[in-house]
Every structure is written in C-alpha cells, then in structure tokens.
Design an enzyme around this catalytic site. Sequence first.
Site, short mmCIF file in Angstrom:
data_model
loop_
_atom_site.label_atom_id
_atom_site.label_comp_id
_atom_site.label_asym_id
_atom_site.label_seq_id
_atom_site.Cartn_x
_atom_site.Cartn_y
_atom_site.Cartn_z
N LYS A 1 2.09 -3.56 6.81
CA LYS A 1 2.47 -3.65 5.40
C LYS A 1 3.98 -3.41 5.25
O LYS A 1 4.65 -4.08 4.46
CB LYS A 1 1.70 -2.62 4.57
CG LYS A 1 0.21 -2.92 4.43
CD LYS A 1 -0.04 -4.14 3.57
CE LYS A 1 -1.50 -4.48 3.42
NZ LYS A 1 -1.76 -5.77 2.81
N TYR B 1 -1.92 -0.82 10.85
CA TYR B 1 -2.17 -1.40 9.52
C TYR B 1 -0.99 -1.09 8.59
O TYR B 1 -0.41 -1.97 7.95
CB TYR B 1 -3.47 -0.86 8.93
CG TYR B 1 -3.59 -1.16 7.45
CD1 TYR B 1 -3.82 -2.46 7.01
CD2 TYR B 1 -3.41 -0.16 6.49
CE1 TYR B 1 -3.89 -2.75 5.64
CE2 TYR B 1 -3.48 -0.44 5.13
CZ TYR B 1 -3.71 -1.73 4.71
OH TYR B 1 -3.76 -2.01 3.38
N SER C 1 0.85 -1.20 0.00
CA SER C 1 0.00 0.00 0.00
C SER C 1 0.88 1.24 0.00
O SER C 1 1.97 1.25 0.59
CB SER C 1 -0.86 -0.03 1.27
OG SER C 1 -1.47 1.22 1.47
P1 NAD Z 1 -10.99 -7.17 1.41
O1 NAD Z 1 -11.20 -7.15 2.87
O2 NAD Z 1 -12.18 -6.99 0.53
O3 NAD Z 1 -10.25 -8.51 0.95
C1 NAD Z 1 -9.34 -9.17 1.81
C2 NAD Z 1 -9.75 -10.64 1.83
O4 NAD Z 1 -8.84 -11.36 2.68
C3 NAD Z 1 -11.16 -10.85 2.39
O5 NAD Z 1 -11.89 -11.65 1.49
C4 NAD Z 1 -10.94 -11.58 3.72
O6 NAD Z 1 -11.98 -12.47 4.02
C5 NAD Z 1 -9.59 -12.27 3.47
N1 NAD Z 1 -8.78 -12.53 4.67
C6 NAD Z 1 -8.44 -11.64 5.64
N2 NAD Z 1 -7.69 -12.24 6.57
C7 NAD Z 1 -7.52 -13.54 6.16
C8 NAD Z 1 -6.83 -14.65 6.70
N3 NAD Z 1 -6.18 -14.57 7.86
N4 NAD Z 1 -6.85 -15.82 6.02
C9 NAD Z 1 -7.52 -15.91 4.85
N5 NAD Z 1 -8.21 -14.90 4.30
C10 NAD Z 1 -8.20 -13.71 4.96
O7 NAD Z 1 -9.88 -6.06 1.07
P2 NAD Z 1 -9.36 -5.54 -0.33
O8 NAD Z 1 -9.69 -4.10 -0.42
O9 NAD Z 1 -9.75 -6.46 -1.39
O10 NAD Z 1 -7.79 -5.62 -0.07
C11 NAD Z 1 -7.00 -6.69 -0.51
C12 NAD Z 1 -5.57 -6.43 -0.07
O11 NAD Z 1 -5.13 -5.21 -0.63
C13 NAD Z 1 -5.38 -6.31 1.44
O12 NAD Z 1 -4.19 -6.95 1.79
C14 NAD Z 1 -5.30 -4.82 1.66
O13 NAD Z 1 -4.55 -4.50 2.80
C15 NAD Z 1 -4.59 -4.38 0.40
N6 NAD Z 1 -4.84 -2.97 0.05
C16 NAD Z 1 -6.12 -2.52 -0.08
C17 NAD Z 1 -6.37 -1.18 -0.38
C18 NAD Z 1 -7.77 -0.65 -0.48
O14 NAD Z 1 -7.94 0.57 -0.41
N7 NAD Z 1 -8.79 -1.48 -0.68
C19 NAD Z 1 -5.28 -0.31 -0.56
C20 NAD Z 1 -3.99 -0.81 -0.43
C21 NAD Z 1 -3.77 -2.15 -0.12
C1 WQD Z 2 -9.40 9.81 0.98
C2 WQD Z 2 -9.62 11.31 1.19
C3 WQD Z 2 -9.89 11.93 3.49
C4 WQD Z 2 -13.68 9.82 4.08
C5 WQD Z 2 -6.86 4.83 3.26
C6 WQD Z 2 -5.79 4.09 4.02
C7 WQD Z 2 -4.77 3.55 3.09
C8 WQD Z 2 -5.39 2.75 1.93
C9 WQD Z 2 -6.56 3.43 1.32
C10 WQD Z 2 -5.18 0.41 2.33
C11 WQD Z 2 -8.85 11.87 2.37
C12 WQD Z 2 -11.16 12.20 2.72
C13 WQD Z 2 -12.51 10.33 3.55
C14 WQD Z 2 -14.74 10.70 4.41
C15 WQD Z 2 -13.42 12.55 3.62
N1 WQD Z 2 -5.86 1.48 2.33
N2 WQD Z 2 -12.39 11.68 3.32
N3 WQD Z 2 -14.57 12.02 4.16
O1 WQD Z 2 -7.00 7.95 3.81
O2 WQD Z 2 -6.09 8.08 1.45
O3 WQD Z 2 -6.24 5.90 2.56
O4 WQD Z 2 -7.44 3.94 2.31
O5 WQD Z 2 -4.00 0.28 2.21
O6 WQD Z 2 -3.92 2.76 3.86
O7 WQD Z 2 -5.18 4.98 4.94
O8 WQD Z 2 -8.32 7.02 1.84
O9 WQD Z 2 -10.67 7.03 1.19
O10 WQD Z 2 -10.10 7.15 3.64
O11 WQD Z 2 -9.65 9.12 2.20
O12 WQD Z 2 -13.31 13.75 3.43
O13 WQD Z 2 -15.79 10.29 4.91
O14 WQD Z 2 -11.00 11.52 1.48
O15 WQD Z 2 -9.66 12.94 4.42
O16 WQD Z 2 -8.43 13.17 2.03
P1 WQD Z 2 -6.87 7.35 2.49
P2 WQD Z 2 -9.77 7.50 2.25
#
Ligand code: NAD
Ligand code: WQD
Length: 340
Positions: A153, A149, A124
């Site tokens: 990562k 979190y 991330s």
């Molecule tokens: P999500 O929660 O929809 O998907 C994660 C999946 O992992 C879920 O289906 C959950 O059931 C499964 N899971 C969690 N812990 C587990 C375990 N111990 N064993 C087996 N399965 C498990 O989330 P997502 O948004 O699809 O994210 C996928 C990956 O991408 C995550 O690692 C997340 O940290 C990373 N990521 C997401 C975002 C985002 O904004 N969505 C941003 C950056 C990184």
């Molecule tokens: C985006 C913008 C908020 C909600 C987070 C995690 C990051 C990654 C993605 C997994 C910011 C603003 C938000 C609301 C708002 N996840 N906001 N009102 O903070 O960039 O990242 O999600 O890895 O680790 O930190 O994403 O969508 O929460 O916020 O004004 O109700 O929207 O302040 O500027 P962020 P976000």
Amino acid sequence: MKVLVTGGAGYIGTHCLVELIKAGITPVVYDNLCNASLESLARVERISGQAVAFVQGDIRDPDALTALFKAHRFDAVLHLAGLKAVGESVAKPLEYYDNNVVGTLRLLEAMTAQGCVNLVFSSSATVYGDPQALPIDEEQPIGATTNPYGTSKYQIERMLADWACATPDARVIALRYFNPVGAHPSGLIGEDPKGIPNNLMPYVQQVAAGKLQRLSVYGDDYDTADGTGVRDYLHVVDLAQGHLAALRKLTTMAAGKTAVNLGTGIGLSVLQLVRAFEAACGASLNYQVVARRPGDIAACYADPAHAQEWLGWRAQLGLPQMCEDAWRWQSSNPSGYADT
Ligand code: NAD
Ligand code: WQD
C-alpha cells in the site's frame, strides 16, 4: 458520470456500488473474483433495483484493460482491487507485490494510454505503521510498515504521487481506511471471508453465530484503558459514502495526489467491541485473553479533520449500528454468499 470500480465485487466494493448508484453514478465493475462471487453483485442489483455492468478480468492483464478502456469512457476509477490478508502477505510476499503493486502499475498504464487520469485508491491506515502520535493525521510519516501487505500500500501511494506529478491534470485521492466493519442495513451484502477470519469483527460474528467456539483476545496488557488493543472501527456504509465524496472532490480539486484518512476519530477497545456485539446479538460471547498477536500495535485511530474539512465527509454511524448491521448480515447469511 461513469466510474470503473476495480475490485467492485468485494466487501467494500459492493457497498460503494450501492452508494454510487443511489447518487446517479454508473459503475462498471472489473474484478477477477479471486475473493468474491457474482452473487454479491446480484445482491447489489436487488438493493439498488438496477443492473450492474460487470467485466471479469485481472488488473495485471494489459490487453483486457485496454479493451475495457476502449469499450467505456470512464470519468474516474475507484481502485479497490487487491489482496488484503496481512498474514498471507508475510507467507507469499511476491504474490502481494505482484497483485497489488504491479496490478496498480498496469492499471495506471492503461489509464494514461486512454487519457483517464482521475483516481480514488483504497489505501490503509497500515501505511502509518506504529504511529508517532494519536490521533493520526495525514502529516505523520508513512512507510514504516510491518508486513508486505502494508508495504504494498505504501509503495502504491508513492507510485501514485510520482504518476500524479508526471501526468498533466492527474487527480488522485488515496483514502486511508482505518478498520471497516459492519454491513449494509438490508442484510443483503456484507463481509464474506474465506476460511477462518483474521480480523476481529468477522471473528466475533462467527463466534456469535456458533460457527467458531471462542474468540481469542490478543493481549490485555497494552497501555490502553482496559489493556486490550484500540482501533478506529468505521461502518462500511460510512466508508462507501467517503468514496462518493472523494469522487465528487476529483472534479474540483487541484491536480496532484492527496491522502485522506477515513475513520471516525474514536478509538475503541477489543472488549468494548465485544460488549457492543453482545448487546446487538442478545447473547454473551465466549472469549479468552491470550498472548499478544505478533506485529500488533496498542492503539490506532484517525484524526478525521482533513476528511471533514476537505472532503466534507464525516462518519455518521456508531458502534451499536456497526454491530447490529454486522449481526443482521451474519445471522441471515450464515455461510455468506454461499447460502444462495
Ligand atoms: P475484498 O477482498 O472483499 O475485495 C477486493 C476485491 O478485489 C475482491 O473482489 C477480489 O476478487 C478483487 N481482486 C483482487 N485482486 C484482483 C486482481 N488482480 N484483479 C482484479 N480483481 C482483483 O477486500 P475489501 O475488504 O473489499 O478491500 C478492498 C480494498 O480496500 C483492498 O484494496 C484492501 O486492501 C483495501 N483495504 C481494506 C481494508 C479492510 O479492512 N477490509 C482496510 C484498508 C484497506
Ligand atoms: C483489531 C484488534 C487485535 C482478532 C488489520 C490490518 C490492516 C487493515 C485492517 C487492511 C487488534 C484484536 C483481532 C482476534 C483479537 N486491513 N483481535 N482477536 O490488526 O487493526 O488491522 O485489518 O488494510 O492493515 O492489519 O485489525 O481486526 O485484525 O484487529 O483480539 O481474533 O482486535 O489484536 O487489537 P487490525 P484486526
């Protein structure tokens, strides 16, 4: 090519499955369903017209992983399983370190034991913390994270680098996602958050659908063009195609670990996203500017050059498409997969 997809039933995982299947790759999903439902996989089967192999299990369970690796000969692993809610990670840090860090450790042990050493990991942009410069390239320091979190990562990336060093022929790509949003254009799969969403786009979707009354915009006094926070929003289908490019790269890259940003390179403000969503859903959104959210940074967007040059990947879809697809998913599945 047969690929293990941990966390494959989740938001990003399901979109990856669709792209993998389209490319002729056979995925096997391993997920404990702690944040997903089997309906998401049924939807992937509908989109792709193909059955998806699924094993319910936890990445922290060594016996289940051993059985899984003995039952299949995987060419690579797409490791997406993990917990991802920033606020929850502050309240429950040990759960996050256990699930994300220990879970990845167990997965690496099982992979090593079975001689499967090709891995793509969901990292991330949060590993950069408050960036030193914009746009953010992969050479910027990582680790100044602001919540468990993000730290999980970072720790996983360190562990992967050490593992890649010590394991002959190991090939690892850590994909640092910026802000994935949107949904598959079919409207069949999308993000299905439990409870009140923490992230901007799903919150906006639910305000537009009338499920939530009003969006709180967290601060309009940042040093950005309109004062609201700036992020690099990326269509989840583009993101999924980035995983496909990474899987292909595993077969040609030199051994070791490499990190790649997946973002568009374009910074967009909260208000720009709100306006684009209003255009997509044809209604105005109720919002109010409130105080900054603790821990937020002003701006974060990628330098996507390495992804383009090294992976041959670049984002294709713009903000209007992200909003239209998010709205199609939201309006046709008002309660997510629970509607089924
Ligand atoms: P999500 O929660 O929809 O998907 C994660 C999946 O992992 C879920 O289906 C959950 O059931 C499964 N899971 C969690 N812990 C587990 C375990 N111990 N064993 C087996 N399965 C498990 O989330 P997502 O948004 O699809 O994210 C996928 C990956 O991408 C995550 O690692 C997340 O940290 C990373 N990521 C997401 C975002 C985002 O904004 N969505 C941003 C950056 C990184
Ligand atoms: C985006 C913008 C908020 C909600 C987070 C995690 C990051 C990654 C993605 C997994 C910011 C603003 C938000 C609301 C708002 N996840 N906001 N009102 O903070 O960039 O990242 O999600 O890895 O680790 O930190 O994403 O969508 O929460 O916020 O004004 O109700 O929207 O302040 O500027 P962020 P976000």
